[in-house]
Design a protein around this motif. Structure first.
Motif, PDB file in Angstrom:
ATOM      1  N   PRO A 213      24.708  36.024  25.939  1.00 35.96           N
ATOM      2  CA  PRO A 213      24.729  35.578  27.341  1.00 35.96           C
ATOM      3  C   PRO A 213      24.764  36.778  28.285  1.00 35.96           C
ATOM      4  CG  PRO A 213      26.887  35.286  26.356  1.00 35.96           C
ATOM      5  CD  PRO A 213      25.957  35.704  25.242  1.00 35.96           C
ATOM      6  N   VAL A 214      24.141  36.613  29.431  1.00 33.60           N
ATOM      7  CA  VAL A 214      24.107  37.686  30.424  1.00 33.60           C
ATOM      8  C   VAL A 214      25.318  37.514  31.328  1.00 33.60           C
ATOM      9  CG1 VAL A 214      22.780  38.745  32.274  1.00 33.60           C
ATOM     10  CG2 VAL A 214      21.611  37.684  30.357  1.00 33.60           C
ATOM     11  N   SER A 215      26.184  38.512  31.313  1.00 34.47           N
ATOM     12  CA  SER A 215      27.355  38.445  32.190  1.00 34.47           C
ATOM     13  C   SER A 215      27.122  39.341  33.401  1.00 34.47           C
ATOM     14  CB  SER A 215      28.603  38.889  31.435  1.00 34.47           C
ATOM     15  OG  SER A 215      28.451  40.208  30.985  1.00 34.47           O
ATOM     16  N   PRO A 216      27.588  38.926  34.554  1.00 33.03           N
ATOM     17  CA  PRO A 216      27.353  39.723  35.759  1.00 33.03           C
ATOM     18  C   PRO A 216      28.255  40.953  35.811  1.00 33.03           C
ATOM     19  CG  PRO A 216      28.701  37.842  36.275  1.00 33.03           C
ATOM     20  CD  PRO A 216      28.299  37.689  34.839  1.00 33.03           C
ATOM     21  N   PHE A 217      27.847  41.921  36.628  1.00 30.51           N
ATOM     22  CA  PHE A 217      28.713  43.065  36.896  1.00 30.51           C
ATOM     23  C   PHE A 217      29.836  42.578  37.801  1.00 30.51           C
ATOM     24  CE2 PHE A 217      24.802  45.778  36.322  1.00 30.51           C
ATOM     25  CZ  PHE A 217      25.232  46.337  35.150  1.00 30.51           C
ATOM     26  N   ILE A 218      31.058  42.725  37.343  1.00 27.38           N
ATOM     27  CA  ILE A 218      32.191  42.335  38.172  1.00 27.38           C
ATOM     28  C   ILE A 218      33.177  43.486  38.223  1.00 27.38           C
ATOM     29  CG2 ILE A 218      32.018  39.853  37.833  1.00 27.38           C
ATOM     30  CD1 ILE A 218      34.132  40.101  35.659  1.00 27.38           C
ATOM     31  N   MET A 219      33.911  43.570  39.320  1.00 29.16           N
ATOM     32  CA  MET A 219      34.867  44.650  39.482  1.00 29.16           C
ATOM     33  C   MET A 219      36.237  44.273  38.927  1.00 29.16           C
ATOM     34  SD  MET A 219      33.843  46.348  43.083  1.00 29.16           S
ATOM     35  CE  MET A 219      35.089  47.571  42.869  1.00 29.16           C
ATOM     36  N   GLY A 220      36.527  43.008  38.806  1.00 24.15           N
ATOM     37  CA  GLY A 220      37.801  42.597  38.242  1.00 24.15           C
ATOM     38  C   GLY A 220      38.976  42.797  39.174  1.00 24.15           C
ATOM     39  N   ILE A 221      38.755  42.675  40.456  1.00 28.69           N
ATOM     40  CA  ILE A 221      39.838  42.810  41.421  1.00 28.69           C
ATOM     41  C   ILE A 221      40.154  41.429  41.966  1.00 28.69           C
ATOM     42  CG2 ILE A 221      40.494  43.776  43.646  1.00 28.69           C
ATOM     43  CD1 ILE A 221      38.660  46.118  43.033  1.00 28.69           C
ATOM     44  N   ASP A 222      41.406  41.034  41.811  1.00 33.75           N
ATOM     45  CA  ASP A 222      41.843  39.754  42.325  1.00 33.75           C
ATOM     46  C   ASP A 222      42.733  40.012  43.534  1.00 33.75           C
ATOM     47  OD1 ASP A 222      42.504  37.147  42.747  1.00 33.75           O
ATOM     48  OD2 ASP A 222      43.693  36.910  40.919  1.00 33.75           O
ATOM     49  N   PRO A 223      42.332  39.615  44.725  1.00 33.10           N
ATOM     50  CA  PRO A 223      43.140  39.910  45.901  1.00 33.10           C
ATOM     51  C   PRO A 223      44.503  39.234  45.872  1.00 33.10           C
ATOM     52  CG  PRO A 223      41.262  38.541  46.497  1.00 33.10           C
ATOM     53  CD  PRO A 223      41.097  38.918  45.057  1.00 33.10           C
ATOM     54  N   ARG A 224      44.638  38.165  45.098  1.00 35.04           N
ATOM     55  CA  ARG A 224      45.941  37.494  45.022  1.00 35.04           C
ATOM     56  C   ARG A 224      46.945  38.311  44.229  1.00 35.04           C
ATOM     57  NH1 ARG A 224      43.324  32.194  42.750  1.00 35.04           N
ATOM     58  NH2 ARG A 224      42.255  33.877  41.710  1.00 35.04           N
ATOM     59  N   LYS A 225      46.470  39.259  43.430  1.00 35.87           N
ATOM     60  CA  LYS A 225      47.373  40.077  42.625  1.00 35.87           C
ATOM     61  C   LYS A 225      47.535  41.475  43.205  1.00 35.87           C
ATOM     62  CE  LYS A 225      46.505  37.715  38.314  1.00 35.87           C
ATOM     63  NZ  LYS A 225      46.186  37.867  36.911  1.00 35.87           N
ATOM     64  N   GLY A 226      47.300  41.623  44.484  1.00 32.38           N
ATOM     65  CA  GLY A 226      47.355  42.932  45.111  1.00 32.38           C
ATOM     66  C   GLY A 226      48.720  43.583  45.076  1.00 32.38           C
ATOM     67  N   PHE A 227      49.767  42.783  45.155  1.00 31.41           N
ATOM     68  CA  PHE A 227      51.121  43.330  45.198  1.00 31.41           C
ATOM     69  C   PHE A 227      51.856  43.141  43.882  1.00 31.41           C
ATOM     70  CE2 PHE A 227      50.007  42.488  49.587  1.00 31.41           C
ATOM     71  CZ  PHE A 227      50.287  43.705  50.154  1.00 31.41           C
ATOM     72  N   GLU A 228      51.129  42.829  42.827  1.00 27.89           N
ATOM     73  CA  GLU A 228      51.756  42.602  41.523  1.00 27.89           C
ATOM     74  C   GLU A 228      52.466  43.856  41.015  1.00 27.89           C
ATOM     75  OE1 GLU A 228      52.911  40.075  38.624  1.00 27.89           O
ATOM     76  OE2 GLU A 228      51.619  39.539  40.299  1.00 27.89           O
ATOM     77  N   MET A 229      51.916  45.028  41.263  1.00 27.39           N
ATOM     78  CA  MET A 229      52.523  46.270  40.812  1.00 27.39           C
ATOM     79  C   MET A 229      53.907  46.446  41.442  1.00 27.39           C
ATOM     80  SD  MET A 229      51.091  50.137  41.263  1.00 27.39           S
ATOM     81  CE  MET A 229      50.997  49.986  43.039  1.00 27.39           C
ATOM     82  N   TYR A 230      54.031  46.095  42.721  1.00 30.48           N
ATOM     83  CA  TYR A 230      55.310  46.258  43.394  1.00 30.48           C
ATOM     84  C   TYR A 230      56.328  45.230  42.890  1.00 30.48           C
ATOM     85  CZ  TYR A 230      52.430  49.095  46.376  1.00 30.48           C
ATOM     86  OH  TYR A 230      51.569  50.046  46.845  1.00 30.48           O
ATOM     87  N   ARG A 231      55.857  44.023  42.605  1.00 29.78           N
ATOM     88  CA  ARG A 231      56.769  43.006  42.067  1.00 29.78           C
ATOM     89  C   ARG A 231      57.298  43.414  40.698  1.00 29.78           C
ATOM     90  NH1 ARG A 231      52.771  38.957  43.057  1.00 29.78           N
ATOM     91  NH2 ARG A 231      52.747  38.616  45.275  1.00 29.78           N
TER      92      ARG A 231
END
Length: 106
Positions: free
Chosen positions: A48-66
């Motif tokens: 299957p052809v998978s698209p180029f994705i960056m894998g950034i989820d804006p909902r998890k932006g502050f996960e590192m701080y949590r």
């Protein structure tokens, strides 16, 4: 003389714009070629052809701080670290208490 300088400046700016446009066009063409080769190879091999994705989820932006706050809340494996953390004022770095300063020149 002023007309000649003005014309020369316009020609230089036009050339810079054309070079920039050509470089962007070449970059887009290289990306399109890479994507086409990847898609063709995937179809040829039956994958299957998978698209180029960056894998950034804006909902998890502050996960590192949590996670960092949860790590601070958890007790550590050494009682000395817990005691030092408990006596540290909020918002300030921990004070190192078991090191004696050396005199300069020694």
């Amino acid at each position: 003389m002023n007309f000649l300088v003005n014309l020369l400046l316009r020609l230089v700016l036009l050339a810079v714009g054309l070079v920039f446009f050509a470089s962007v066009a070449v970059a887009v063409a290289v990306l399109w070629l890479a994507w086409s080769l990847r898609m063709g190879w995937a179809r040829l091999t039956g994958r299957p052809v998978s698209p180029f994705i960056m894998g950034i989820d804006p909902r998890k932006g502050f996960e590192m701080y949590r996670r960092a706050q949860q790590r601070e809340a958890e007790p550590s494996r050494t009682p000395r670290a817990d005691a030092t953390r408990a006596h540290a004022p909020q918002g300030h770095p921990l004070q190192v208490t078991d090191v004696e300063p050396r005199e300069p020149g020694r």
